[in-house]
Design a protein around this motif. Structure first.
Motif, PDB file in Angstrom:
ATOM      1  N   ILE A  21       0.843  -1.200   0.000  1.00 47.93           N
ATOM      2  CA  ILE A  21       0.000   0.000   0.000  1.00 47.93           C
ATOM      3  C   ILE A  21       0.876   1.247   0.000  1.00 47.93           C
ATOM      4  O   ILE A  21       1.895   1.312   0.673  1.00 47.93           O
ATOM      5  CB  ILE A  21      -0.924  -0.003   1.238  1.00 47.93           C
ATOM      6  CG1 ILE A  21      -1.964  -1.132   1.120  1.00 47.93           C
ATOM      7  CG2 ILE A  21      -1.628   1.342   1.413  1.00 47.93           C
ATOM      8  CD1 ILE A  21      -2.837  -1.289   2.352  1.00 47.93           C
ATOM      9  N   GLY A  22       0.466   2.239  -0.767  1.00 44.91           N
ATOM     10  CA  GLY A  22       1.247   3.486  -0.873  1.00 44.91           C
ATOM     11  C   GLY A  22       1.661   3.735  -2.313  1.00 44.91           C
ATOM     12  O   GLY A  22       1.179   3.074  -3.231  1.00 44.91           O
TER      13      GLY A  22
ATOM     14  N   PRO B 121      -0.086   5.935  -6.774  1.00 43.23           N
ATOM     15  CA  PRO B 121      -0.745   5.385  -5.576  1.00 43.23           C
ATOM     16  C   PRO B 121      -1.261   3.972  -5.819  1.00 43.23           C
ATOM     17  O   PRO B 121      -1.828   3.669  -6.865  1.00 43.23           O
ATOM     18  CB  PRO B 121      -1.898   6.361  -5.332  1.00 43.23           C
ATOM     19  CG  PRO B 121      -1.514   7.614  -6.039  1.00 43.23           C
ATOM     20  CD  PRO B 121      -0.720   7.180  -7.231  1.00 43.23           C
TER      21      PRO B 121
ATOM     22  N   THR C  29      -4.543   2.906  -1.968  1.00 41.58           N
ATOM     23  CA  THR C  29      -4.674   3.931  -0.917  1.00 41.58           C
ATOM     24  C   THR C  29      -6.128   4.323  -0.685  1.00 41.58           C
ATOM     25  O   THR C  29      -6.430   4.993   0.311  1.00 41.58           O
ATOM     26  CB  THR C  29      -3.881   5.193  -1.293  1.00 41.58           C
ATOM     27  OG1 THR C  29      -4.372   5.707  -2.538  1.00 41.58           O
ATOM     28  CG2 THR C  29      -2.400   4.879  -1.419  1.00 41.58           C
TER      29      THR C  29
ATOM     30  N   LEU D 113      -2.130   7.465   3.463  1.00 37.15           N
ATOM     31  CA  LEU D 113      -1.536   6.186   3.081  1.00 37.15           C
ATOM     32  C   LEU D 113      -0.559   6.314   1.917  1.00 37.15           C
ATOM     33  O   LEU D 113       0.002   5.313   1.480  1.00 37.15           O
ATOM     34  CB  LEU D 113      -2.632   5.178   2.713  1.00 37.15           C
ATOM     35  CG  LEU D 113      -3.553   4.725   3.848  1.00 37.15           C
ATOM     36  CD1 LEU D 113      -4.619   3.780   3.320  1.00 37.15           C
ATOM     37  CD2 LEU D 113      -2.757   4.046   4.956  1.00 37.15           C
ATOM     38  N   TYR D 114      -0.352   7.530   1.408  1.00 36.12           N
ATOM     39  CA  TYR D 114       0.517   7.693   0.253  1.00 36.12           C
ATOM     40  C   TYR D 114       1.969   7.319   0.563  1.00 36.12           C
ATOM     41  O   TYR D 114       2.722   6.910  -0.326  1.00 36.12           O
ATOM     42  CB  TYR D 114       0.450   9.133  -0.277  1.00 36.12           C
ATOM     43  CG  TYR D 114      -0.666   9.352  -1.276  1.00 36.12           C
ATOM     44  CD1 TYR D 114      -1.931   8.836  -1.028  1.00 36.12           C
ATOM     45  CD2 TYR D 114      -0.463  10.052  -2.449  1.00 36.12           C
ATOM     46  CE1 TYR D 114      -2.964   9.023  -1.926  1.00 36.12           C
ATOM     47  CE2 TYR D 114      -1.493  10.254  -3.361  1.00 36.12           C
ATOM     48  CZ  TYR D 114      -2.745   9.733  -3.092  1.00 36.12           C
ATOM     49  OH  TYR D 114      -3.765   9.914  -3.991  1.00 36.12           O
TER      50      TYR D 114
END
Length: 500
Positions: free
Chosen positions: A181-182, A190, A193, A199-200
Motif C-alpha cells: 500500500i502506498g 498510488p 490507498t 496512506l501515500y
C-alpha cells in the motif's frame, strides 16, 4: 588518528564524569520505550532546544543513553503483555510472552536485559576496535546485498508457518500485500490507498504494530474475561531467586549473545536498515543453528536472547556511518547529526583527525551508558513482572488508551488512531483463527524495504535479474540463505527417519 590506551582511558574518564546526563537519559529512554508509538527520535526532537543549549559532550551523552535505553525497554511490554514497545522488539514477543504465560515473566525480563546490555556493550567495544573496517563495510554492502539480507528476515515467515504451512504462508502473503500500500517505488503511483492521503507514504508502522499486537491482545483478554475462559495466571511474587535464575539462563547462552549481537552490528552499519531487520534475522539464524529448534515459540530463552542482543547491537552500528562518512544510519542518528552540526562539528573522516574526542567519544559514551544500565536495569525485573497480576478490567483500558495515544503521537494524525483500531480487529481475527500475527507483521515491515532494494538493484542492472548475483559478497549471502532454507527441511526429514 590511532586510538592509544592513554586517549581511551581519558575518554572513559570523561564519559563517567557525565553521569548526570547519562542517568536521566536512561530513565527517559526506559519510559519512552515502554510506550508503543513514542520513539526516541520524536523524544529527541521535542527536547531539541534543551540538547542544543547543552555542552556538546553532555548532549551526546544524554541522547546516546536515551537511545540505548529505548532499544532495551521495548522488550518489557513485549514480554509481559505481548505488546512490543518498538518494531525491533516484535520478534521478542514470540518466546518472551510464552515465558510469561509459563510463569517465567521475571526470568524472561532478566534474560532480555542481560542480552540487551551485553549485546550493546560487546558491539560498542568492538566498534572502538574495528571502526575503520566497519566504516568501509557500510559502503560495501549495497542494494544487491540488502536484497539477500532482507530475504533472511522474510524466511522467518516460513519458520513460523511450520506448524500450519498454509495459514502461515497466507498470513505472510497478506502482510506483503498490505506492505505494498502506498506509492510505488518507480513511478510514485498510488496503490490501494483508497483515496486516503495518509496512506501515500505507505502503511505507518506504529499503528500497524499497535493494532496487531496491543489492541488485538486487549480484545482477546476482554473475550476471555466475558466468556470465563481465561487461563489462570501463574502467581508472580517478586523474588531475587528468579532474578538469579534469569542470570543463569543468560549465562548458559553467552555465545548466542555474542554472535547475534554482531548480526545487529553489521546490519546497523548499513544506512536505512532498521532494528527490526536485525531482530528478525537474528531470531531466524538462532533457530536455524539451534540443536533444539522445536523449542522456539514455546518460551525458549534463546528466542528472547537473539532478537534482543541484535536489537541493541544495532545501536552502535547506526552511529558508524554517521560519524565516519556523515550519513545517518537511522532517524535517531539523524537528530544527533542536527545537534552536532549546530555546534559546528563537521562529520566525516576528518573528524577522527581534528576532534577524536567526539569521533571515538560517542562509542565510549555508549559503552559507559550500557555499564550504568547493568546496575539500574536488573532490579527492575523483580517489580516489572508484577504487571501480569494486574486485573484484566484494569489493564485492558490502560493498554487501549496508551496505545491509541501512541498511534497518534508518531505522525499526529487522527487517521492513525482509527487505523490502529482496524488492525486491532484484524489481529484479533488472526489470533482467533490461528493465523500468526508475527508473519503478517514481517510482511508489512520488510515487504516495502525489499521492494525498494530489489527495484533499485534491477535499475542498476538495467532490468537484468542476474545483477542479484553480480557481487561476491551477495553470492556468499545467497549460499547462506539456501542453507538457511534447506537445513531445517533436511534436519526434520532426518529426525523423521530416525523416529521410524
Amino acid at each position: 588518528m590511532e586510538l592509544d590506551l592513554a586517549t581511551l582511558a581519558g575518554l572513559f574518564g570523561r564519559s563517567f564524569s557525565l553521569w548526570w546526563a547519562i542517568v536521566p537519559g536512561i530513565a527517559l529512554g526506559l519510559a519512552v520505550g515502554i510506550l508503543p508509538g513514542f520513539s526516541p527520535q520524536n523524544t529527541l526532537i521535542i527536547l531539541l532546544p534543551v540538547t542544543l543549549a547543552m555542552d556538546v559532550e553532555a548532549a551526546l551523552a544524554f541522547m546516546i543513553a536515551l537511545y540505548c535505553a529505548n532499544h532495551l525497554s521495548g522488550s518489557i511490554p513485549a514480554i509481559l503483555v505481548n505488546i512490543p514497545g518498538s518494531a525491533g522488539a516484535a520478534a521478542t514477543c514470540i518466546d518472551g510472552y510464552q515465558m510469561t504465560k509459563n510463569g517465567q515473566a521475571q526470568q524472561a525480563l532478566v534474560v532480555s536485559f542481560v542480552a540487551s546490555v551485553a549485546g550493546g556493550l560487546i558491539t560498542s567495544l568492538a566498534v572502538l576496535a574495528l571502526l575503520p573496517f566497519l566504516a568501509r563495510l557500510g559502503l560495501v554492502l549495497r542494494s544487491v546485498e540488502m536484497v539477500v539480507i532482507i530475504l533472511f528476515g522474510l524466511t522467518l515467515i516460513a519458520v513460523l508457518a511450520a506448524k500450519d504451512m498454509l495459514k502461515g504462508l497466507i498470513g505472510g502473503a497478506f502482510g506483503l500485500m498490505l506492505g505494498a500500500i502506498g506509492t510505488d517505488q518507480v513511478f510514485s503511483t498510488p496503490r490501494a490507498t483508497f483515496g486516503f492521503l495518509e496512506l501515500y507514504d505507505g502503511l505507518p508502522l506504529v499503528p500497524v504494530l499497535i493494532g496487531l499486537f496491543a489492541i488485538s491482545e486487549a480484545l482477546v483478554m476482554i473475550e476471555e474475561r466475558v466468556t470465563g475462559n481465561a487461563a489462570p495466571r501463574a502467581p508472580q511474587r517478586p523474588q531475587w531467586l528468579e532474578t538469579v535464575d534469569g542470570l543463569r539462563m543468560a549465562a548458559r547462552h553467552w555465545w548466542q549473545i555474542v554472535w547475534t549481537g554482531f548480526i545487529g552490528l553489521v546490519i546497523g552499519v548499513i544506512p536505512g536498515a532498521g532494528a527490526y531487520i536485525a531482530s528478525f534475522v537474528a531470531y531466524q539464524q538462532s533457530r536455524l543453528f539451534s540443536r533444539t529448534p522445536h523449542l522456539y515459540g514455546t518460551g525458549h530463552p534463546p528466542g528472547v536472547i537473539a532478537p534482543e542482543s541484535a536489537n541493541n547491537g544495532v545501536t552502535s552500528g547506526t552511529l558508524v556511518p554517521t560519524m565516519a562518512i556523515g550519513v545517518p544510519g537511522g532517524s535517531t542518528s539523524a537528530v544527533m547529526m542536527i545537534v552536532l552540526q549546530y555546534q559546528g562539528i563537521v562529520l566525516g573522516p576528518r573528524l577522527f583527525l581534528e576532534q577524536p574526542s567526539i569521533a571515538y567519544g560517542v562509542f565510549v559514551m555508549m559503552t559507559v551508558a550500557y555499564l550504568f544500565m547493568v546496575a539500574l536495569i536488573l532490579p527492575l525485573a523483580r517489580y516489572a513482572a508484577k504487571v501480569v497480576t494486574v486485573p484484566v478490567h484494569t489493564i485492558v483500558p490502560l493498554i487501549i488508551a496508551l496505545t491509541v495515544v501512541g498511534a497518534f503521537a508518531d505522525r499526529e494524525y487522527l487517521f492513525d488512531m482509527a487505523l490502529a483500531l482496524v488492525f486491532g480487529v484484524i489481529g484479533y481475527v488472526a489470533v482467533r483463527t490461528d493465523y500468526h500475527v508475527t508473519s503478517i507483521l514481517i510482511g508489512v515491515l520488510l515487504g516495502p524495504i525489499f521492494e525498494r532494494y530489489l527495484l533499485r538493484s534491477l535499475r542498476i542492472g538495467q532490468g537484468d535479474i542476474l545483477v542479484l548475483f553480480s557481487s561476491p559478497i551477495a553470492n556468499v549471502l545467497w549460499c547462506l540463505l539456501v542453507v538457511s532454507v534447506v537445513l531445517p527441511i533436511w534436519r526434520e526429514r532426518r529426525l523423521a527417519r530416525t523416529a521410524t
